[in-house]
Scaffold this active site. Structure first.
Site, PDB file in Angstrom:
ATOM      1  N   PRO A   1       2.512  -3.555   4.658  1.00 26.68           N
ATOM      2  CA  PRO A   1       3.219  -3.040   5.840  1.00 26.68           C
ATOM      3  C   PRO A   1       2.802  -1.620   6.178  1.00 26.68           C
ATOM      4  O   PRO A   1       2.464  -0.844   5.279  1.00 26.68           O
ATOM      5  CB  PRO A   1       4.700  -3.082   5.419  1.00 26.68           C
ATOM      6  CG  PRO A   1       4.695  -3.154   3.941  1.00 26.68           C
ATOM      7  CD  PRO A   1       3.406  -3.767   3.512  1.00 26.68           C
ATOM      8  N   ASP A   2       2.802  -1.286   7.475  1.00 22.65           N
ATOM      9  CA  ASP A   2       2.538   0.112   7.840  1.00 22.65           C
ATOM     10  C   ASP A   2       3.826   0.900   7.658  1.00 22.65           C
ATOM     11  O   ASP A   2       4.793   0.410   7.068  1.00 22.65           O
ATOM     12  CB  ASP A   2       1.969   0.211   9.267  1.00 22.65           C
ATOM     13  CG  ASP A   2       2.959  -0.232  10.333  1.00 22.65           C
ATOM     14  OD1 ASP A   2       4.107  -0.560   9.994  1.00 22.65           O
ATOM     15  OD2 ASP A   2       2.576  -0.238  11.514  1.00 22.65           O
ATOM     16  N   PHE A   3       3.857   2.133   8.144  1.00 27.29           N
ATOM     17  CA  PHE A   3       5.066   2.943   7.986  1.00 27.29           C
ATOM     18  C   PHE A   3       6.100   2.618   9.043  1.00 27.29           C
ATOM     19  O   PHE A   3       7.258   2.388   8.750  1.00 27.29           O
ATOM     20  CB  PHE A   3       4.697   4.433   8.132  1.00 27.29           C
ATOM     21  CG  PHE A   3       4.453   5.122   6.823  1.00 27.29           C
ATOM     22  CD1 PHE A   3       4.514   4.438   5.628  1.00 27.29           C
ATOM     23  CD2 PHE A   3       4.171   6.481   6.791  1.00 27.29           C
ATOM     24  CE1 PHE A   3       4.296   5.080   4.427  1.00 27.29           C
ATOM     25  CE2 PHE A   3       3.947   7.141   5.600  1.00 27.29           C
ATOM     26  CZ  PHE A   3       4.006   6.431   4.413  1.00 27.29           C
ATOM     27  N   ARG A   4       5.631   2.658  10.305  1.00 27.90           N
ATOM     28  CA  ARG A   4       6.614   2.830  11.377  1.00 27.90           C
ATOM     29  C   ARG A   4       6.884   1.623  12.249  1.00 27.90           C
ATOM     30  O   ARG A   4       7.755   1.688  13.115  1.00 27.90           O
ATOM     31  CB  ARG A   4       6.174   4.001  12.266  1.00 27.90           C
ATOM     32  CG  ARG A   4       6.217   5.318  11.520  1.00 27.90           C
ATOM     33  CD  ARG A   4       5.733   6.467  12.364  1.00 27.90           C
ATOM     34  NE  ARG A   4       5.789   7.724  11.616  1.00 27.90           N
ATOM     35  CZ  ARG A   4       4.861   8.123  10.761  1.00 27.90           C
ATOM     36  NH1 ARG A   4       3.793   7.379  10.546  1.00 27.90           N
ATOM     37  NH2 ARG A   4       4.994   9.255  10.106  1.00 27.90           N
TER      38      ARG A   4
ATOM     39  N   ASN B   1      -5.152   5.818   4.483  1.00 30.72           N
ATOM     40  CA  ASN B   1      -4.601   4.784   3.610  1.00 30.72           C
ATOM     41  C   ASN B   1      -4.874   5.083   2.146  1.00 30.72           C
ATOM     42  O   ASN B   1      -5.880   5.689   1.787  1.00 30.72           O
ATOM     43  CB  ASN B   1      -5.167   3.412   3.990  1.00 30.72           C
ATOM     44  CG  ASN B   1      -4.717   3.007   5.374  1.00 30.72           C
ATOM     45  OD1 ASN B   1      -3.779   3.601   5.909  1.00 30.72           O
ATOM     46  ND2 ASN B   1      -5.370   2.029   5.957  1.00 30.72           N
ATOM     47  N   ILE B   2      -3.948   4.603   1.323  1.00 29.95           N
ATOM     48  CA  ILE B   2      -4.077   4.839  -0.110  1.00 29.95           C
ATOM     49  C   ILE B   2      -4.297   3.517  -0.837  1.00 29.95           C
ATOM     50  O   ILE B   2      -4.277   3.468  -2.053  1.00 29.95           O
ATOM     51  CB  ILE B   2      -2.821   5.559  -0.651  1.00 29.95           C
ATOM     52  CG1 ILE B   2      -1.552   4.801  -0.231  1.00 29.95           C
ATOM     53  CG2 ILE B   2      -2.772   6.988  -0.135  1.00 29.95           C
ATOM     54  CD1 ILE B   2      -0.283   5.331  -0.878  1.00 29.95           C
ATOM     55  N   ASP B   3      -4.503   2.458  -0.076  1.00 27.31           N
ATOM     56  CA  ASP B   3      -4.613   1.137  -0.692  1.00 27.31           C
ATOM     57  C   ASP B   3      -6.003   0.835  -1.244  1.00 27.31           C
ATOM     58  O   ASP B   3      -6.219  -0.200  -1.884  1.00 27.31           O
ATOM     59  CB  ASP B   3      -4.189   0.041   0.297  1.00 27.31           C
ATOM     60  CG  ASP B   3      -4.926   0.148   1.625  1.00 27.31           C
ATOM     61  OD1 ASP B   3      -6.123   0.504   1.631  1.00 27.31           O
ATOM     62  OD2 ASP B   3      -4.310  -0.137   2.672  1.00 27.31           O
TER      63      ASP B   3
ATOM     64  N   HIS C   1      -5.610  11.136   2.327  1.00 29.16           N
ATOM     65  CA  HIS C   1      -4.300  11.202   1.664  1.00 29.16           C
ATOM     66  C   HIS C   1      -4.401  10.786   0.200  1.00 29.16           C
ATOM     67  O   HIS C   1      -3.412  10.384  -0.410  1.00 29.16           O
ATOM     68  CB  HIS C   1      -3.268  10.381   2.427  1.00 29.16           C
ATOM     69  CG  HIS C   1      -2.967  10.977   3.777  1.00 29.16           C
ATOM     70  ND1 HIS C   1      -2.218  10.352   4.739  1.00 29.16           N
ATOM     71  CD2 HIS C   1      -3.331  12.181   4.323  1.00 29.16           C
ATOM     72  CE1 HIS C   1      -2.140  11.133   5.819  1.00 29.16           C
ATOM     73  NE2 HIS C   1      -2.812  12.233   5.581  1.00 29.16           N
TER      74      HIS C   1
ATOM     75  N   CYS D   1      -2.108  15.083 -14.171  1.00 26.56           N
ATOM     76  CA  CYS D   1      -0.752  15.453 -14.570  1.00 26.56           C
ATOM     77  C   CYS D   1      -0.124  16.337 -13.483  1.00 26.56           C
ATOM     78  O   CYS D   1      -0.761  17.252 -12.972  1.00 26.56           O
ATOM     79  CB  CYS D   1      -0.784  16.195 -15.903  1.00 26.56           C
ATOM     80  SG  CYS D   1       0.826  16.857 -16.351  1.00 26.56           S
TER      81      CYS D   1
ATOM     82  N   CYS E   1       1.693  12.701 -19.531  1.00 27.92           N
ATOM     83  CA  CYS E   1       0.535  13.516 -19.870  1.00 27.92           C
ATOM     84  C   CYS E   1       0.281  13.501 -21.387  1.00 27.92           C
ATOM     85  O   CYS E   1       1.224  13.532 -22.184  1.00 27.92           O
ATOM     86  CB  CYS E   1       0.754  14.948 -19.398  1.00 27.92           C
ATOM     87  SG  CYS E   1      -0.686  15.983 -19.628  1.00 27.92           S
TER      88      CYS E   1
ATOM     89  N   CYS F   1       2.684  19.190 -23.273  1.00 25.44           N
ATOM     90  CA  CYS F   1       2.953  18.951 -21.849  1.00 25.44           C
ATOM     91  C   CYS F   1       3.729  17.642 -21.718  1.00 25.44           C
ATOM     92  O   CYS F   1       3.321  16.621 -22.251  1.00 25.44           O
ATOM     93  CB  CYS F   1       1.669  18.867 -21.031  1.00 25.44           C
ATOM     94  SG  CYS F   1       1.996  18.639 -19.267  1.00 25.44           S
TER      95      CYS F   1
ATOM     96  N   GLY G   1      -5.636   1.675  14.220  1.00 25.65           N
ATOM     97  CA  GLY G   1      -4.414   1.405  13.451  1.00 25.65           C
ATOM     98  C   GLY G   1      -3.698   2.624  12.902  1.00 25.65           C
ATOM     99  O   GLY G   1      -3.308   2.632  11.740  1.00 25.65           O
ATOM    100  N   THR G   2      -3.492   3.611  13.742  1.00 25.53           N
ATOM    101  CA  THR G   2      -2.709   4.781  13.290  1.00 25.53           C
ATOM    102  C   THR G   2      -1.834   5.273  14.437  1.00 25.53           C
ATOM    103  O   THR G   2      -2.221   5.178  15.602  1.00 25.53           O
ATOM    104  CB  THR G   2      -3.619   5.920  12.787  1.00 25.53           C
ATOM    105  OG1 THR G   2      -2.822   7.098  12.606  1.00 25.53           O
ATOM    106  CG2 THR G   2      -4.761   6.240  13.727  1.00 25.53           C
TER     107      THR G   2
ATOM    108  N   ASN H   1      -5.456  -0.043  18.870  1.00 26.76           N
ATOM    109  CA  ASN H   1      -4.107   0.040  18.302  1.00 26.76           C
ATOM    110  C   ASN H   1      -3.159  -0.789  19.169  1.00 26.76           C
ATOM    111  O   ASN H   1      -3.473  -1.115  20.307  1.00 26.76           O
ATOM    112  CB  ASN H   1      -3.644   1.507  18.287  1.00 26.76           C
ATOM    113  CG  ASN H   1      -2.589   1.775  17.234  1.00 26.76           C
ATOM    114  OD1 ASN H   1      -2.760   1.391  16.081  1.00 26.76           O
ATOM    115  ND2 ASN H   1      -1.496   2.409  17.618  1.00 26.76           N
TER     116      ASN H   1
END
Ligand code: CNA
Length: 357
Positions: A113-116, A188-190, A207, A215, A239, A244, A280-281, A305
């Site tokens: 899913p996207d965010f919004r 994207n972080i996927d 991102h 850490c 860590c 630590c 797509g943003t 989009n």
């Protein structure tokens, strides 16, 4: 050696009276093709670029290679693009440096899913994590107090576990294969761009990424495979440095954290961009969204989009392709005549997956 590359006679006339540019050798011709050769061969050069006013003239220093690049601005005819057919023709015939900006929308066909997007977006579906507000899942201060929601999301999102690249990711890979791709800037972080085979040198994960982890207290880098294993098993990685007790987090950029320093290299890339492709943003997250406004006013910007976003539509050189992005990408691929190539890439990806299992 200094060189000026330009196809414009008026630039040549002006440059001779502009003393900052010391150009013993002048090369006329197609900018992009000449530039690629020169970049390999010369130590210092300046280039003629399609821009509009003398106020746009600037000098840039390429920090990575310490080569000075003088940027020279001049008028150049940019065709008015209106349809997907025009965009395809421009990519085929004129563009060798397509800069791409992507966001969560490109991964929705993969099932993330996207965010919004109301109803299906992540922000509407975070109740199970008991967050005080949706953005808290990526808020570093909240994470320090309660990391569980982020790790639960990470467990689901971990690259190569539950989701695979879709037609958009493969299309980006194809742009690379066809030597049209300047760079993909992703929010994207996927990790699906990496999985699709876009090399590191062409990818800016603005991102952050799951590919490395460190850490949150002492900054020590940790083995990303071990961190992955812990997260997938539902544990919170800690860590290993003496004394630590910090939590280890994949190097995803949270709200309140800095973007990778190389993100800012876009200021240099955009001078060489032939076309900006935004897919797509919502263009709501800065500084990422700022790239769209930073490209030259003569550079065509193409938005794919569901709806128009950001400042797209305000320039005469903008093209907006609204609707489902998978369909738009398919029609762009069709117009480019790349359908078979795309299918072949998808097949290679699938067979690689089977071999790895
Ligand atoms: P966003 O704000 O959720 O915007 C996504 C955009 O894509 C919206 O304008 C949607 O209308 C559009 N969209 C979604 N699906 C489609 C579709 N099928 N066809 C056409 N358009 C569609 O996401 P942004 O990327 O702009 O926001 C930036 C955030 C989202 C970044 O910080 C990311 O880390 C974060 N994020 C990433 C992922 C991921 O890695 N896949 C998922 C969710 C959020």
């Amino acid at each position: 050696m200094s060189l000026l590359i330009t196809s414009s006679r008026s630039v040549l006339r002006q440059v001779k009276s502009y003393s900052v540019f010391q150009c013993p050798a002048i090369h006329e011709g197609n900018l992009s093709s000449v530039l690629r050769t020169l970049y390999r061969q010369s130590s210092t050069f300046c280039v003629g670029l399609p821009c509009c006013r003398s106020s746009c003239w600037s000098w840039q220093c390429d920090l990575q290679s310490s080569r000075h690049i003088g940027l020279w601005s001049s008028h150049q005819n940019t065709p008015t693009l209106k349809t997907v057919t025009d965009v395809a023709k421009f990519i085929k015939e004129r563009a060798t440096n397509v800069l791409v900006m992507v966001g969560a929308g490109i991964s929705t066909p993969s099932g993330i899913p996207d965010f919004r997007t109301p109803g299906t977006g992540l922000y509407d579906n975070l109740q199970k994590y008991n967050l005080p507000y949706p953005e808290a899942i990526f808020d570093i201060h909240f994470f320090m107090m309660d990391p569980r929601p982020f790790f639960a999301l990470a467990q689901d999102l971990y690259p190569g576990v539950n989701y695979k690249p879709n037609v958009v990711h493969h299309f980006l890979r194809l742009l690379y294969e066809e030597e049209k791709l300047q760079m993909v800037y992703t929010q994207n972080i996927d990790g699906l761009e990496r999985l699709a085979g876009i090399p590191d040198t062409k990818l800016m994960e603005a991102h952050g990424t799951f590919a490395t982890a460190s850490c949150t207290l002492c900054g020590k880098m940790h083995n990303s495979n071990k961190v992955k294993q812990a997260i997938i098993e539902g544990d919170i990685p800690m860590c290993e440095a003496t004394n630590c007790k910090g939590k280890v987090k994949p190097d995803i950029v949270f709200f309140g954290e800095n973007l990778p320093p190389s993100f800012w290299d876009y200021h240099q890339h955009i001078h060489f961009t032939d076309l900006l492709l935004i897919i797509g943003t919502s263009l709501e997250v800065y500084p990422f969204a700022g790239i769209a406004d930073a490209v030259g006013t003569q550079t065509p910007r193409v938005l794919i989009n569901l709806n128009a976003v950001g400042s797209l539509g305000r320039r005469t050189t903008d093209v907006i392709l609204t609707g489902d992005l998978e369909e738009s990408v398919h029609s762009l691929v069709r117009e480019l005549g790349w359908e078979e190539k795309l299918k072949a890439l998808e097949k290679v990806y699938e067979s690689k997956q089977i071999n790895e299992e």
